[in-house]
Design an enzyme around this catalytic site. Sequence first.
Site, mmCIF file in Angstrom:
data_model
loop_
_atom_site.group_PDB
_atom_site.id
_atom_site.type_symbol
_atom_site.label_atom_id
_atom_site.label_comp_id
_atom_site.label_asym_id
_atom_site.label_seq_id
_atom_site.Cartn_x
_atom_site.Cartn_y
_atom_site.Cartn_z
ATOM 1 N N HIS A 35 50.469 78.392 -26.739
ATOM 2 C CA HIS A 35 50.843 77.573 -25.601
ATOM 3 C C HIS A 35 51.589 78.319 -24.504
ATOM 4 O O HIS A 35 51.257 78.151 -23.342
ATOM 5 C CB HIS A 35 51.532 76.265 -25.961
ATOM 6 N N TYR B 90 51.587 79.365 -19.651
ATOM 7 C CA TYR B 90 52.582 79.523 -18.588
ATOM 8 C C TYR B 90 52.512 80.915 -17.987
ATOM 9 O O TYR B 90 52.797 81.101 -16.804
ATOM 10 C CB TYR B 90 53.979 79.185 -19.122
ATOM 11 N N HIS C 210 41.004 68.528 -20.464
ATOM 12 C CA HIS C 210 42.399 68.714 -20.056
ATOM 13 C C HIS C 210 42.651 70.141 -19.576
ATOM 14 O O HIS C 210 43.165 70.359 -18.490
ATOM 15 C CB HIS C 210 43.330 68.382 -21.234
ATOM 16 N N PHE C 211 42.242 71.143 -20.382
ATOM 17 C CA PHE C 211 42.655 72.488 -19.966
ATOM 18 C C PHE C 211 41.800 73.029 -18.834
ATOM 19 O O PHE C 211 42.230 73.928 -18.130
ATOM 20 C CB PHE C 211 42.825 73.449 -21.145
ATOM 21 N N HIS C 212 40.596 72.462 -18.626
ATOM 22 C CA HIS C 212 39.872 72.885 -17.425
ATOM 23 C C HIS C 212 40.569 72.357 -16.169
ATOM 24 O O HIS C 212 40.542 73.013 -15.132
ATOM 25 C CB HIS C 212 38.403 72.463 -17.473
ATOM 26 N N ARG D 29 34.639 69.005 -29.456
ATOM 27 C CA ARG D 29 34.391 70.178 -28.644
ATOM 28 C C ARG D 29 33.694 71.184 -29.560
ATOM 29 O O ARG D 29 33.494 70.918 -30.737
ATOM 30 C CB ARG D 29 35.724 70.726 -28.128
ATOM 31 N N ARG D 30 33.325 72.347 -29.056
ATOM 32 C CA ARG D 30 32.773 73.423 -29.884
ATOM 33 C C ARG D 30 31.550 73.011 -30.686
ATOM 34 O O ARG D 30 31.417 73.361 -31.853
ATOM 35 C CB ARG D 30 33.838 73.947 -30.859
#
Lengths: 540, 171
Positions: free
Chosen positions: A217, A221, A368-370, A431-432
């Site tokens: 995680h 950042y 979310h992470f895209h 996913r995947r």
Amino acid sequence: MIDTQSRNLALWNWVVAFAAFLVACFLGFYQVVERSGLFDFLESAKVYFASVSTHGVLMAYVLTTFFIMGFGYLTATSSLKRPLWQPGLAWSGFFVSLIGTVLAAIPLLTDKASVLYTFYPPIQASALFYIGAALLVVGSWFWCAIMVVMAVQWRRENSGKGMPLAMYATVANALLWLWTSAGVAMEVVFQLIPWALGWNDTLDPGLARTLFAWTLHPIVYFWLIPAYIALYCFVPKEAGGYLFSEEMAKFAFLGLLVFSLPIGFHHLYMDPEQGAGWKLLHGIGTFLVAVPTLVTGFTVLASLEIAGRLGGGRGLFGWIGNLPWRNPVVLAAILALLMLILGGFGGIVNASYALNAMVHNTAWVPGHFHLIFAGTTVILYFAIAYHLWPKITGKKLVSNTLALTQLWTWFVGMTLLSTPWHVLGLLGQPRRISSVTYNSLLTLAWQPYELFMIMGGAVLLGSAVLFGVILWKTWRNTEIETDLEIAYAEPIHPPESLPAWAESLKAWNLVILGLMLISFGWPIAQFFFLKTFESLPWGY
Amino acid sequence: MHIDPLEKKWLYIALGMVALFLGSIFISLAVGIKPPSNVETIDPARLHLSEEFAEDNLGVHIQPDGRITVIMVAGRYGFFPRHITVPADTPITFRWASIDVLHGVHMPMTNMSTMVVPGYVAEVTTTFPKPGDYPMLCNEYCGLGHDYMWSKVTVVARQTWEKQHPKGGES
């Protein structure tokens, strides 16, 4: 003042970063088309998973690491107004990372490392892949060392003065990265490489997942801080105004550095090898690290509002129309904030201790992470490139309108791509997977969303190619750029000095050490006390 | 140090939002909603020799006190047994072990989800409110056959289940 060495370093680091990005975009488009199941001749799990692995590695590790290194050399020399410390070391770091990238690319492209970019054992990739990935990280440590040394030297010569914000954030990021990468470095060096070379027969996947979560995680950042530097240091000035508060900006970066590290277990909520209490502790930390991001949102919006009102905007929302929407840096900031808000809410769902069970490993997660990575972070990388590419190549940006078109299309494409993923995630699509084979009424509901994904992918690919074309044409432009200085936004109030602890590298590191011991000490030590059973390697 | 009053207000709002999110987590904890976490190890190479995960023991069990336990093995490329039937509105405890690599399991539209890490027993207790046929699918990449790794779960209404198992015996 940017010296020639830093300009060349930035240029070549960014050439590698953006070349990796373009290749990854072609792979990404292939993946949405393959996954839709509409084209029989494309169906191939083997090619799909090799492609996903390469896409992830190129985007998450190669684009980011090289972009951040190049940007760091520019912010360090221009904000501290001193030449780069040890350019030879910086070039060595560049080549170590580049060799690592090439070594990792060979097995990736020849289907010897289809372990996805998280490379969770006991599925095993070629040792070359792990060694290449390790070298990529080792090269970036050269950069970290240079950033820290330059900050320390500057402070010695300017005692009592507060460090320029851009450098404060850059050195925070260098420290963050040293701490962050230690987890995956231990996994790769002590577990994966000896095991892939056959020196060890088995390893403990529980320990490997825990070490990877250490990195998994905070690495986000590391990618995000350069985007925040653009929001704080470039956007207010480009919008025609001032930074709302430099002190709060520094606290935000400090908060990101300290609180982003001990939170990785929210990726392990569904895992059996860690206890519920440790997960809760990391979950609470995850919510705390939302605070610096909320502060950033406020400060950047306030800075934009000041700019809009200085430009003559009236009324509650009138200032929004008065912003210079045709400035790529400002446009990128607005679009990035929109995606950050949506992506941030998705992240709160993921980090929620119990709610996570509904969306864990579903299409919701890449959705979310895209939004956060490809939306917020990469769109600001574009803006930084448009802002600084002319300054490092000495050539005028070839077309402002093309740059604006590129940013808008990226935003539209990412919306088309990530919205269906969020819906599919809630409907339970994992996913995947490379194709949908589940013969069930519940999974039939997934089909209509595939078309939006293809449209989104196509728009994104076009946008990415346009980005490459703009940079290439600018590099080849005959018009010379005369303004080679990097200008940073001024705060409304002259920055007053922060308390000594807030400017002290030593204090930050001690706090992080304490937090890391609390949150990772026993969860890692337990594997050496419990009776664990290790796993054999498996091919795919 | 200069912190604007507006900024202080926003900071309090931000902290308040975080407190609200954390509060909702603690409330869910109080009613027993938490992620699966039983740090329990098992030798993945000897599952068939362990009593619990031996082939004859896989499937749905009704315990003497009426609780329902499901014992399953995850292995490339399937969950075994391939089809189970369980009642709705009843707490059901699933226990999994992996025989080879990392797997993940979830059932769409339910909160039944866990990772199955080789070397560890994964345990989840949940209640299915709606009868129906659910796929139980692997959500962690486990190799080239990953797309085909799924089993079926039939959730039947509680009354139907009670009619089928009048004495609460083995299914």
